[in-house]
Design a protein around this motif. Structure first.
Motif, short mmCIF file in Angstrom:
data_model
loop_
_atom_site.label_atom_id
_atom_site.label_comp_id
_atom_site.label_asym_id
_atom_site.label_seq_id
_atom_site.Cartn_x
_atom_site.Cartn_y
_atom_site.Cartn_z
N VAL A 38 -51.83 -3.78 -68.96
CA VAL A 38 -50.88 -5.06 -69.04
C VAL A 38 -50.38 -5.04 -70.28
O VAL A 38 -49.33 -5.14 -70.48
CB VAL A 38 -51.73 -6.23 -68.92
N LYS A 39 -50.99 -4.50 -71.38
CA LYS A 39 -50.55 -4.71 -72.60
C LYS A 39 -49.37 -3.63 -72.89
O LYS A 39 -48.26 -3.75 -73.40
CB LYS A 39 -51.64 -4.36 -73.97
N SER A 40 -49.81 -2.45 -72.28
CA SER A 40 -48.59 -1.36 -72.17
C SER A 40 -47.26 -1.67 -71.44
O SER A 40 -46.26 -1.40 -71.82
CB SER A 40 -49.04 -0.16 -71.73
N HIS A 41 -47.68 -2.35 -70.33
CA HIS A 41 -46.55 -2.82 -69.48
C HIS A 41 -45.56 -3.93 -70.25
O HIS A 41 -44.35 -3.82 -70.41
CB HIS A 41 -47.00 -3.27 -68.26
N LEU A 42 -46.38 -4.63 -71.01
CA LEU A 42 -45.44 -5.86 -71.73
C LEU A 42 -44.77 -5.16 -72.81
O LEU A 42 -43.79 -5.55 -73.07
CB LEU A 42 -46.45 -6.86 -72.14
N MET A 43 -45.50 -4.27 -73.41
CA MET A 43 -44.74 -3.54 -74.58
C MET A 43 -43.31 -2.78 -74.09
O MET A 43 -42.29 -2.79 -74.82
CB MET A 43 -45.41 -2.30 -75.35
N ALA A 44 -43.36 -2.20 -72.90
CA ALA A 44 -42.27 -1.70 -72.39
C ALA A 44 -41.35 -2.45 -71.88
O ALA A 44 -40.01 -2.36 -72.11
CB ALA A 44 -42.62 -0.69 -71.04
N SER A 45 -41.57 -3.59 -71.41
CA SER A 45 -40.51 -4.59 -71.17
C SER A 45 -39.91 -5.25 -72.13
O SER A 45 -38.80 -5.46 -72.12
CB SER A 45 -41.44 -5.70 -70.01
N CYS A 46 -40.64 -5.53 -73.15
CA CYS A 46 -40.24 -5.91 -74.38
C CYS A 46 -38.95 -5.02 -75.08
O CYS A 46 -38.09 -5.44 -75.57
CB CYS A 46 -41.14 -6.30 -75.50
N LEU B 151 -35.82 -5.06 -72.94
CA LEU B 151 -34.90 -6.35 -72.95
C LEU B 151 -34.28 -6.33 -74.45
O LEU B 151 -33.18 -6.61 -74.67
CB LEU B 151 -35.98 -7.41 -73.00
N LEU B 152 -34.91 -5.71 -75.51
CA LEU B 152 -34.34 -5.47 -76.86
C LEU B 152 -33.32 -4.74 -76.62
O LEU B 152 -32.00 -4.99 -77.48
CB LEU B 152 -35.23 -5.02 -77.97
N HIS B 153 -33.20 -3.46 -75.89
CA HIS B 153 -31.83 -2.39 -75.78
C HIS B 153 -30.77 -3.03 -75.24
O HIS B 153 -29.67 -3.10 -75.71
CB HIS B 153 -32.44 -1.36 -75.22
N GLU B 154 -31.12 -3.91 -74.19
CA GLU B 154 -30.16 -4.65 -73.44
C GLU B 154 -29.34 -5.66 -74.32
O GLU B 154 -28.14 -5.85 -74.15
CB GLU B 154 -30.60 -5.12 -72.14
N SER B 155 -29.97 -6.21 -75.11
CA SER B 155 -29.56 -7.49 -75.94
C SER B 155 -28.40 -6.81 -76.93
O SER B 155 -27.50 -7.33 -77.56
CB SER B 155 -30.72 -8.10 -76.57
N LEU B 156 -28.82 -5.65 -77.57
CA LEU B 156 -28.18 -4.78 -78.63
C LEU B 156 -26.77 -4.29 -77.88
O LEU B 156 -25.81 -4.23 -78.52
CB LEU B 156 -28.77 -3.79 -79.13
#
Length: 708
Positions: free
Chosen positions: A692-700, A703-708
């Motif tokens: 779950v932690k690795s999945h959350l890190m990949a999702s974060c 989202l950061l690349h899309e915002s840039l």
């Protein structure tokens, strides 16, 4: 340990009434109880042993012996009944045999080896009788005769049935049947003139003629003082009388000594007190009184000895001899004419030597074994028992220690060996012990000879074994009742026993039954009724209403018939011959006898499994047992270990509030998870958390690349 044996007269004459309204037997029972109370004042009474003997036929005359306790003694005393003959001689013989039961087993008499005063069983026989004629099955006797046939083995070794530490005292009841108007005399109680008085004097006791209740109490107080530890000895004078002493205390040869006139002090039959040791409570002694014969290896058997040794004293004044560290025995004499005469001479620094006839090998009178001497304060006379022929031994021992310094020369050894030849063999062992105490242990060889032949020693051992078997038989018969006669008894108030066919009442009874055939009564064959006799009324035979119809009184016939009908028809279990009323009819004397009732009860059932520990509670699982000693409260809650201090119920931090919780139902209670399952579950949760932690890190990051 004194032995107190009470011999109670249970003859029919003890039922006579006194002016107090009580019978002689009741007075005898009360006298025994009062004696026990007076004796209990002395602290030494804790070791007393009490025995009870009656005038019944032996061995049923022994009511309380060696094995019975005090409660049994008192119970048998209360249940005594007076119905029998005055068989005093047989009762005395049974009493002495009871006292002598264990003497051969313990070897207390020490036959053929000297008499040891310090080895004794002090016994007091107190008989209470009415002093009437002595009766037996053979008729009336004028004199007291003790039967010679004794069932006890070894009785032939002593001429008399008693021993020197056994004394007989008699309370002869002479209370009148009517109140006397004469004033009561106060003073000493006189002796009685019955046949038992002489027997009392022979044993060293006396009799009392009791005429009032006050005299009886006075006699009992005197008897309590007579309970002393000691032995009886016959003191007889030998040789001429001593010279009388003048007023200045010196011998007066001018005054006649009166040596030919018999004086009371010439022969005295008195007691010597054997005091017990203050520390151990047991008398301690060293030297015996010699036998009246010289023990020889060639003797096939022992000559019978007298119960009381005859000790002869010489009136020649001698100086008392004693040396340091040599043990000697000291006994005080009972007050007598002999002690009074010695004290009146007022010579405490002189003594009279004592002898036993035929005790020596080369001398008819024997050698001295001690001396009589008045005390320094002139208050009593003492018997000093020393080594045999002590006037020869004491100078030898004095030279051994003071002159030779325990290194004797040849001359001293020859004198000592010649002394040992005059010494009875049974003195060698105590002399060897005394020399060991003094510091000279090697003067006498270890090969000691007792002086008895092999046949005598084996005979004494055989007697000891036979006595043991006989004592077991007698002790087993104590407490048993004599067998009752079995047969048909017809009460006849008219006369003696006659044949049934010659009795008028029997003829009338047959006439009523037979009716018309009554004339044939004279033709009856008397041989058919030869075994049937009309018995006299026997008070000892209890009525047997359910076996003999003639035992039922006429006024009780209807009641007896009703009981018999109820016992026959009723189904509930009653004792045969009793109904609901008679079941609770118990004599007053038997109401407190709870021990006899317990004997009839069945033994209680044992536990099913006594090894299992007891259950401490019944909550929850009834088969679960507490093995760890945990405490259980009322709600089936376990609290391990000791409880802490309890606080108030309102406090939250109270350890009691944290530990005590309300019990939940078994259905609502969460099941316990094993440790292996918990470990696998933990590992699974950790892997799941990493995913779950690795999945959350990949999702974060997306989202950061899309915002840039």
């Amino acid at each position: 340990m004194p032995i107190l044996l009470f011999l109670i007269d249970t003859s029919a004459s003890m039922n006579q009434r006194t002016d107090l309204g009580t019978s002689y037997l009741d007075i005898a029972k009360g006298a025994v109880e009062l004696f026990l109370k007076l004796r209990a004042r002395d602290p030494a009474s804790r070791g007393d042993r009490y025995m009870l003997v009656t005038y019944d036929e032996p061995p049923y005359c022994i009511k309380a012996g060696w094995k019975e306790n005090h409660a049994t003694f008192m119970s048998e005393l209360k249940n005594l009944q007076a119905s029998g003959l005055t068989t005093l001689g047989q009762a005395l013989r049974s009493s002495f045999d009871l006292l002598n039961l264990n003497r051969l087993i313990s070897g207390i008499d020490n036959y053929g080896q000297g008499r040891n005063p310090f080895f004794l069983e002090p016994s007091i026989l107190i008989t209470i009788t009415d002093g009437n004629k002595l009766t037996s099955t053979s008729g009336v006797q004028e004199e007291l005769h003790l039967p010679l046939n004794s069932p006890l083995p070894g009785s032939e070794l002593t001429k008399e049935p008693f021993r020197w530490d056994q004394r007989l005292f008699a309370l002869v009841l002479r209370l009148p049947g009517l109140a006397s108007t004469e004033p009561e005399q106060i003073g000493s109680v006189p002796t009685d003139e019955s046949a038992i008085t002489q027997m009392c004097e022979v044993t060293g006791g006396r009799s009392y003629c009791v005429r009032t209740q006050r005299m009886l109490n006075q006699c009992l107080e005197s008897l309590v003082q007579k309970v002393q530890s000691g032995v009886v000895i016959n003191f007889e004078k030998t040789g001429p009388d001593p010279l009388p002493i003048g007023e200045d205390g010196l011998m007066d040869s001018s005054r006649p000594s009166n040596s030919f006139a018999a004086q009371p002090w010439h022969s005295c039959h008195k007691l010597i007190y054997v005091r017990p040791n203050s520390k151990t409570g047991v008398p301690v002694g060293h030297w015996p009184i010699p036998e009246s014969f010289w023990p020889d290896q060639n003797l096939p058997s022992l000559p019978p000895r007298t119960s009381h040794p005859v000790v002869r004293f010489s009136c020649i004044d001698c100086e008392p001899m004693v040396i340091d560290k040599l043990p000697f025995d000291k006994y005080e004499l009972e007050p007598s004419p002999l002690t009074q005469y010695i004290l009146e001479r007022k010579s405490p620094h002189t003594c009279w030597q004592v002898f036993v006839t035929s005790s020596g090998k080369y001398n008819e009178l024997g050698y001295p074994f001690g001396y009589l001497k008045a005390s320094t304060t002139l208050t009593c006379v003492n018997l000093f028992v020393m080594p045999y022929n002590y006037p020869v031994l004491l100078p030898l021992l004095d030279d051994l220690f003071k002159v030779h310094k325990l290194k004797p020369n040849l001359k001293w050894r020859q004198a000592f060996d010649s002394y040992l030849k005059t010494l009875p063999p049974y003195y060698l062992l105590p002399l060897k012990k005394a020399l060991r105490m003094m510091g000279a242990p090697n003067l006498i060889s270890d090969n000691l000879d007792c002086g008895l032949s092999y046949s005598v020693i084996s005979y004494l051992k055989k007697l000891s074994q036979q006595t043991k078997l006989e004592s077991e038989r007698i002790l087993a018969s104590v407490g048993k009742k004599p067998p009752q006669e079995i047969g048909i008894k017809v009460k006849n108030h008219s006369g003696g026993g006659v044949s049934l066919t010659h009795n008028k009442n029997f003829r009338k009874l047959l006439k009523e039954i037979i009716g018309d055939t009554a004339p044939r009564l004279t033709e009856l064959n008397t041989k058919e009724f030869a075994g049937f006799q009309v018995g006299l009324l026997n008070k000892d035979l209890k009525p047997q209403a359910y076996r003999n119809a003639y035992d039922i009184p006429r006024r009780d016939l209807l009641d007896q018939l009703t009981r018999m009908r109820s016992n026959l028809l009723k189904t509930h279990k009653f004792i045969v011959g009793q109904d609901e009323d008679s079941l609770h009819s118990v004599p007053v004397a038997q109401m407190g006898n709870y021990q006899e009732y317990l004997k009839t009860l069945a033994s209680p059932l044992r536990e099913i499994d006594p090894d299992q520990p007891k259950r401490l509670h019944t909550f929850g699982n009834p088969f679960k047992q507490d093995k760890k000693g945990m405490m259980i409260d009322e709600a089936d809650e376990f609290v391990a270990g000791p409880q802490n201090k309890v606080k108030r119920p309102g406090e939250l931090n109270s350890p009691l509030s944290s530990k005590r919780r309300r019990s939940m139902s078994l259905l609502l209670r969460k099941p316990q998870t094993p440790p292996t399952v918990l470990l696998s579950l933990t590992m699974f949760m950790r892997r799941r958390w990493k995913m779950v932690k690795s999945h959350l890190m990949a999702s974060c990051q997306n989202l950061l690349h899309e915002s840039l």
